[in-house]
Design a protein around this motif. Structure first.
Motif, PDB file in Angstrom:
ATOM      1  N   HIS A 329     -27.333 -35.158  34.447  1.00 52.41           N
ATOM      2  CA  HIS A 329     -27.789 -34.128  35.391  1.00 52.41           C
ATOM      3  C   HIS A 329     -29.275 -33.802  35.228  1.00 52.41           C
ATOM      4  CE1 HIS A 329     -23.820 -33.396  37.015  1.00 52.41           C
ATOM      5  NE2 HIS A 329     -23.372 -33.500  35.780  1.00 52.41           N
ATOM      6  N   GLY A 330     -30.015 -34.682  34.576  1.00 53.04           N
ATOM      7  CA  GLY A 330     -31.461 -34.467  34.450  1.00 53.04           C
ATOM      8  C   GLY A 330     -31.817 -33.453  33.387  1.00 53.04           C
ATOM      9  N   ILE A 331     -30.841 -32.962  32.662  1.00 54.92           N
ATOM     10  CA  ILE A 331     -31.047 -32.090  31.505  1.00 54.92           C
ATOM     11  C   ILE A 331     -29.711 -32.009  30.773  1.00 54.92           C
ATOM     12  CG2 ILE A 331     -30.575 -29.878  32.674  1.00 54.92           C
ATOM     13  CD1 ILE A 331     -33.325 -29.121  30.938  1.00 54.92           C
ATOM     14  N   GLU A 332     -29.781 -31.672  29.493  1.00 49.08           N
ATOM     15  CA  GLU A 332     -28.617 -31.921  28.635  1.00 49.08           C
ATOM     16  C   GLU A 332     -27.511 -30.860  28.708  1.00 49.08           C
ATOM     17  OE1 GLU A 332     -29.467 -31.396  24.460  1.00 49.08           O
ATOM     18  OE2 GLU A 332     -28.690 -33.377  24.045  1.00 49.08           O
ATOM     19  N   PRO A 333     -26.289 -31.284  28.993  1.00 48.60           N
ATOM     20  CA  PRO A 333     -25.175 -30.326  28.926  1.00 48.60           C
ATOM     21  C   PRO A 333     -24.784 -30.029  27.488  1.00 48.60           C
ATOM     22  CG  PRO A 333     -24.393 -32.493  29.605  1.00 48.60           C
ATOM     23  CD  PRO A 333     -25.872 -32.630  29.392  1.00 48.60           C
ATOM     24  N   GLU A 334     -24.174 -28.889  27.265  1.00 46.94           N
ATOM     25  CA  GLU A 334     -23.728 -28.520  25.916  1.00 46.94           C
ATOM     26  C   GLU A 334     -22.658 -29.500  25.419  1.00 46.94           C
ATOM     27  OE1 GLU A 334     -24.952 -26.654  23.823  1.00 46.94           O
ATOM     28  OE2 GLU A 334     -23.481 -25.752  22.502  1.00 46.94           O
ATOM     29  N   ARG A 335     -21.780 -29.936  26.345  1.00 42.04           N
ATOM     30  CA  ARG A 335     -20.736 -30.866  25.913  1.00 42.04           C
ATOM     31  C   ARG A 335     -20.244 -31.716  27.077  1.00 42.04           C
ATOM     32  NH1 ARG A 335     -16.171 -28.359  22.184  1.00 42.04           N
ATOM     33  NH2 ARG A 335     -17.990 -27.932  20.886  1.00 42.04           N
ATOM     34  N   ILE A 336     -19.920 -32.976  26.761  1.00 41.54           N
ATOM     35  CA  ILE A 336     -19.300 -33.837  27.778  1.00 41.54           C
ATOM     36  C   ILE A 336     -18.049 -34.490  27.178  1.00 41.54           C
ATOM     37  CG2 ILE A 336     -21.467 -34.420  28.944  1.00 41.54           C
ATOM     38  CD1 ILE A 336     -21.282 -37.193  27.507  1.00 41.54           C
ATOM     39  N   ASP A 337     -17.194 -34.989  28.066  1.00 46.58           N
ATOM     40  CA  ASP A 337     -16.127 -35.883  27.633  1.00 46.58           C
ATOM     41  C   ASP A 337     -16.662 -37.290  27.878  1.00 46.58           C
ATOM     42  OD1 ASP A 337     -13.978 -37.537  27.332  1.00 46.58           O
ATOM     43  OD2 ASP A 337     -12.546 -36.149  28.252  1.00 46.58           O
ATOM     44  N   TYR A 338     -16.977 -38.011  26.793  1.00 50.43           N
ATOM     45  CA  TYR A 338     -17.635 -39.311  26.989  1.00 50.43           C
ATOM     46  C   TYR A 338     -16.686 -40.364  27.533  1.00 50.43           C
ATOM     47  CZ  TYR A 338     -15.845 -40.262  22.215  1.00 50.43           C
ATOM     48  OH  TYR A 338     -15.060 -40.414  21.097  1.00 50.43           O
ATOM     49  N   ALA A 339     -15.377 -40.115  27.448  1.00 49.25           N
ATOM     50  CA  ALA A 339     -14.427 -41.080  28.028  1.00 49.25           C
ATOM     51  C   ALA A 339     -14.492 -41.036  29.552  1.00 49.25           C
ATOM     52  CB  ALA A 339     -13.019 -40.773  27.549  1.00 49.25           C
ATOM     53  N   LYS A 340     -14.839 -39.862  30.085  1.00 50.34           N
ATOM     54  CA  LYS A 340     -14.921 -39.727  31.547  1.00 50.34           C
ATOM     55  C   LYS A 340     -16.352 -39.554  32.029  1.00 50.34           C
ATOM     56  CE  LYS A 340     -10.554 -37.177  31.628  1.00 50.34           C
ATOM     57  NZ  LYS A 340     -10.160 -35.846  31.194  1.00 50.34           N
ATOM     58  N   MET A 341     -17.262 -39.419  31.112  1.00 53.59           N
ATOM     59  CA  MET A 341     -18.661 -39.073  31.400  1.00 53.59           C
ATOM     60  C   MET A 341     -18.706 -37.847  32.322  1.00 53.59           C
ATOM     61  SD  MET A 341     -20.666 -40.609  29.476  1.00 53.59           S
ATOM     62  CE  MET A 341     -22.363 -40.472  29.967  1.00 53.59           C
ATOM     63  N   ALA A 342     -17.958 -36.822  31.926  1.00 52.90           N
ATOM     64  CA  ALA A 342     -17.915 -35.585  32.721  1.00 52.90           C
ATOM     65  C   ALA A 342     -18.278 -34.395  31.840  1.00 52.90           C
ATOM     66  CB  ALA A 342     -16.502 -35.390  33.277  1.00 52.90           C
ATOM     67  N   VAL A 343     -18.983 -33.461  32.437  1.00 52.22           N
ATOM     68  CA  VAL A 343     -19.412 -32.267  31.699  1.00 52.22           C
ATOM     69  C   VAL A 343     -18.211 -31.363  31.427  1.00 52.22           C
ATOM     70  CG1 VAL A 343     -20.813 -30.168  31.865  1.00 52.22           C
ATOM     71  CG2 VAL A 343     -21.720 -32.349  32.693  1.00 52.22           C
ATOM     72  N   THR A 344     -18.049 -30.933  30.167  1.00 54.30           N
ATOM     73  CA  THR A 344     -16.969 -29.989  29.857  1.00 54.30           C
ATOM     74  C   THR A 344     -17.517 -28.610  29.501  1.00 54.30           C
ATOM     75  OG1 THR A 344     -16.913 -30.738  27.561  1.00 54.30           O
ATOM     76  CG2 THR A 344     -15.348 -31.773  29.079  1.00 54.30           C
ATOM     77  N   ARG A 345     -18.767 -28.558  29.054  1.00 55.82           N
ATOM     78  CA  ARG A 345     -19.461 -27.260  28.876  1.00 55.82           C
ATOM     79  C   ARG A 345     -20.840 -27.409  29.497  1.00 55.82           C
ATOM     80  NH1 ARG A 345     -18.286 -24.923  22.880  1.00 55.82           N
ATOM     81  NH2 ARG A 345     -16.030 -25.031  22.994  1.00 55.82           N
ATOM     82  N   PRO A 346     -21.132 -26.608  30.533  1.00 54.93           N
ATOM     83  CA  PRO A 346     -22.308 -26.903  31.359  1.00 54.93           C
ATOM     84  C   PRO A 346     -23.642 -26.271  30.910  1.00 54.93           C
ATOM     85  CG  PRO A 346     -21.023 -25.166  32.369  1.00 54.93           C
ATOM     86  CD  PRO A 346     -20.309 -25.532  31.094  1.00 54.93           C
ATOM     87  N   GLN A 347     -23.640 -25.522  29.799  1.00 53.32           N
ATOM     88  CA  GLN A 347     -24.888 -24.837  29.435  1.00 53.32           C
ATOM     89  C   GLN A 347     -25.915 -25.783  28.791  1.00 53.32           C
ATOM     90  OE1 GLN A 347     -21.884 -24.146  28.187  1.00 53.32           O
ATOM     91  NE2 GLN A 347     -21.288 -22.153  28.978  1.00 53.32           N
ATOM     92  N   TYR A 348     -27.198 -25.404  28.889  1.00 47.42           N
ATOM     93  CA  TYR A 348     -28.233 -26.016  28.045  1.00 47.42           C
ATOM     94  C   TYR A 348     -29.003 -24.866  27.392  1.00 47.42           C
ATOM     95  CZ  TYR A 348     -32.446 -28.200  26.312  1.00 47.42           C
ATOM     96  OH  TYR A 348     -33.476 -28.594  25.478  1.00 47.42           O
ATOM     97  N   TYR A 349     -28.834 -24.740  26.080  1.00 45.55           N
ATOM     98  CA  TYR A 349     -29.414 -23.590  25.373  1.00 45.55           C
ATOM     99  C   TYR A 349     -30.841 -23.847  24.874  1.00 45.55           C
ATOM    100  CZ  TYR A 349     -24.691 -21.634  25.430  1.00 45.55           C
ATOM    101  OH  TYR A 349     -23.468 -21.129  25.830  1.00 45.55           O
ATOM    102  N   LEU A 350     -31.552 -24.781  25.472  1.00 43.79           N
ATOM    103  CA  LEU A 350     -32.918 -25.152  25.044  1.00 43.79           C
ATOM    104  C   LEU A 350     -32.885 -25.817  23.661  1.00 43.79           C
ATOM    105  CD1 LEU A 350     -34.795 -21.837  26.041  1.00 43.79           C
ATOM    106  CD2 LEU A 350     -34.813 -23.975  27.339  1.00 43.79           C
ATOM    107  N   ARG A 351     -31.820 -26.536  23.407  1.00 44.53           N
ATOM    108  CA  ARG A 351     -31.612 -27.100  22.064  1.00 44.53           C
ATOM    109  C   ARG A 351     -32.555 -28.269  21.769  1.00 44.53           C
ATOM    110  NH1 ARG A 351     -27.378 -24.656  19.769  1.00 44.53           N
ATOM    111  NH2 ARG A 351     -25.526 -24.165  20.987  1.00 44.53           N
ATOM    112  N   PRO A 352     -32.853 -28.453  20.460  1.00 41.28           N
ATOM    113  CA  PRO A 352     -33.836 -29.464  20.057  1.00 41.28           C
ATOM    114  C   PRO A 352     -33.277 -30.833  19.647  1.00 41.28           C
ATOM    115  CG  PRO A 352     -33.268 -28.098  18.183  1.00 41.28           C
ATOM    116  CD  PRO A 352     -32.460 -27.579  19.355  1.00 41.28           C
ATOM    117  N   GLU A 353     -31.984 -30.929  19.340  1.00 40.18           N
ATOM    118  CA  GLU A 353     -31.506 -32.074  18.551  1.00 40.18           C
ATOM    119  C   GLU A 353     -31.871 -33.433  19.143  1.00 40.18           C
ATOM    120  OE1 GLU A 353     -29.866 -29.282  19.111  1.00 40.18           O
ATOM    121  OE2 GLU A 353     -29.262 -28.535  17.147  1.00 40.18           O
ATOM    122  N   ILE A 354     -31.719 -33.587  20.447  1.00 47.01           N
ATOM    123  CA  ILE A 354     -31.988 -34.898  21.053  1.00 47.01           C
ATOM    124  C   ILE A 354     -33.474 -35.278  20.909  1.00 47.01           C
ATOM    125  CG2 ILE A 354     -32.429 -34.058  23.414  1.00 47.01           C
ATOM    126  CD1 ILE A 354     -30.755 -36.420  24.445  1.00 47.01           C
TER     127      ILE A 354
END
Ligand code: DMJ
Length: 448
Positions: A329-354
């Protein structure tokens, strides 16, 4: 003829380097400008408080009274960016106002990584003893958390009474204190901090299952696991990070052995290559049976740790997956299900890890692809999170709805790693420091 040939070669070389500079749209100076945008908004609307609420333009304090979370977290970023005036005003604010003699109960983990880590790196970078005095006072007020029968910390402690609370804790909050407490010991010459934090880590490790995994919730009084799902996400993540980093920072062989052992199990039972690319999901700590296929923004710390541990191949593959997650989605979701490549938690808390992982991978490989990724991250942040007053987290990355928070880790970590990714390598000699999990660089200044 020879001179002509040389001229041609020179022109070709100039064209190539010109083309490279032209394609680079983001520099460390652009990141610095965005840091200033966020810091100036904090100054204008939240000066002296823990954090800025960027949409309502109001201040926010975690515990009703300020612990100067943003200035302490942001100070070493300013030092690295060469923002001398800003660093001086933050230092003055901290040294004149920060006190831990307060009638409040705090969460030990957050205070350790943000404030204790921030004060220790401030002391090392600036040299003013008063930072260390504050750090030691804070360390002493946090120490009662280790007074459980197992030695693993409780989650909360009262700053004045030392009263502790909440015996159900997770591996991340138990195992993420040795860098800070250990450094405090080395800098003050008092072993108690190192010993307590190291013991907590060992006690946790000793309760791993036969197949070498830890669960997600444990009772620190009985030592019994309460939740047995294993993963590398939030709640366990930095336990792994600190096993490796403590081994490196303190030349601690026991930590190295624990790290190598833990990593083997994580790679065997949690990694998952069955859904296009490399991912790490959930499994039961006793059976190793897969229980979930979710991955998120917090898991994106792992490529950095894998790279630091020497496994560049896995690190690079996992970072590719992280990028796919960002690009959904052009910015990182908090969580996805990688088996479906679908967002399961839609927030982006300005996180640094990536971004942190891109910085580590670029350091180890010098591969330009990581700079390109950095540009993608920078553009996503500026396009979707920038506000009139600083940066706002996203409540929903799909519809790009902003929310009213700018966590201090945005200034401590997100913008620091992004800056370092583009900055000249000598801005911070990577091999001389270990970043705590809040991106506070700790230098090994001790000999013993
Ligand atoms: C930070 O406080 C630290 O990086 C921590 O390890 C995880 N959560 C945030 C950033 O996402």
């Amino acid at each position: 003829m020879i001179i002509r040939l040389l001229l041609l070669v020179l022109m070709y070389a100039l064209c190539i380097s010109g083309a490279q500079t032209q394609t680079r749209t983001v520099t460390h100076e652009s990141v610095k400008a965005e840091f200033l945008h966020a810091w100036n908004a904090y100054k204008q609307y939240a000066w002296g408080h823990d954090a800025l609420k960027p949409l309502s333009m109001k201040p926010h304090n975690w515990y009703g009274t300020s612990l100067l979370m943003t200035p302490v977290d942001a100070f070493d970023t300013m030092m690295l960016m060469g923002l001398k005036e800003e660093a001086a005003e933050a230092k003055k604010l901290i040294l004149e106002n920060l006190s831990f003699d307060k009638n409040i109960e705090v969460q030990s983990f957050e205070i350790t990584i943000r404030l204790l880590g921030g004060l220790l790196s401030a002391y090392q970078m600036d040299g003013d003893e008063r930072f260390l005095i504050l750090a030691e006072d804070l360390g002493n007020r946090l120490l009662p958390v280790f007074n459980s029968s197992t030695g693993m910390p409780y989650r909360f402690v009262h700053f004045q009474t030392g009263k502790i609370r909440d015996s159900l804790n997770n591996p991340a909050e138990i195992g993420t204190c040795l860098i800070e407490f250990g450094t405090l010991s080395k800098l003050t010459g008092k072993p108690v901090y190192y010993d307590k934090a190291k013991n907590a880590l060992v006690q946790l490790y000793n309760r791993r299952s036969e197949i070498g995994l830890v669960g997600s919730l444990i009772n620190v009084e009985t030592g019994e696991w309460v939740r047995t799902t294993s993963h590398i996400a939030g709640g366990i993540d930095s336990y792994y990070e600190y096993l490796l980093k403590a081994a490196l920072l303190f030349d601690d062989d026991e930590c190295r052995t624990m790290w190598e052992d833990a990593l083997r199990s994580v790679n065997e039972y949690l990694s998952d290559s069955t859904h296009g690319g490399l991912w790490y999901g959930q499994a039961d700590m006793y059976t190793g049976k897969r229980t979930g296929t979710t991955f998120g923004s917090l898991d994106a710390f792992f490529p950095a740790v894998l790279a630091m541990g020497g496994d560049l191949e896995r690190a690079a593959k996992l970072q590719e997956s992280c990028l796919k997650m960002w690009n959904l989605h052009g910015i990182e979701p908090e969580r996805i299900d990688y088996a479906k490549m679908a967002v399961t938690r839609p927030q982006y808390y300005l996180r640094p890890e990536i971004i942190e992982s891109a910085y580590y991978l670029h350091h180890y490989t010098r591969d330009e692809a990581y700079l390109k990724m950095g540009e993608t991250f920078f553009d996503g942040l500026v396009n979707h999170c920038r506000t009139e007053a600083g940066y706002a987290y996203l409540e929903d990355v799909v519809v790009k709805k902003q929310g009213d928070d700018m966590e201090s880790f945005f200034l401590a970590e997100t913008l620091k790693y992004l800056y370092l990714l583009f900055a000249p390598a000598d801005t911070l000699p990577f091999e001389d420091v270990i970043f705590n999990t809040e991106a506070h660089p700790i230098r090994k200044t001790w000999k013993y």
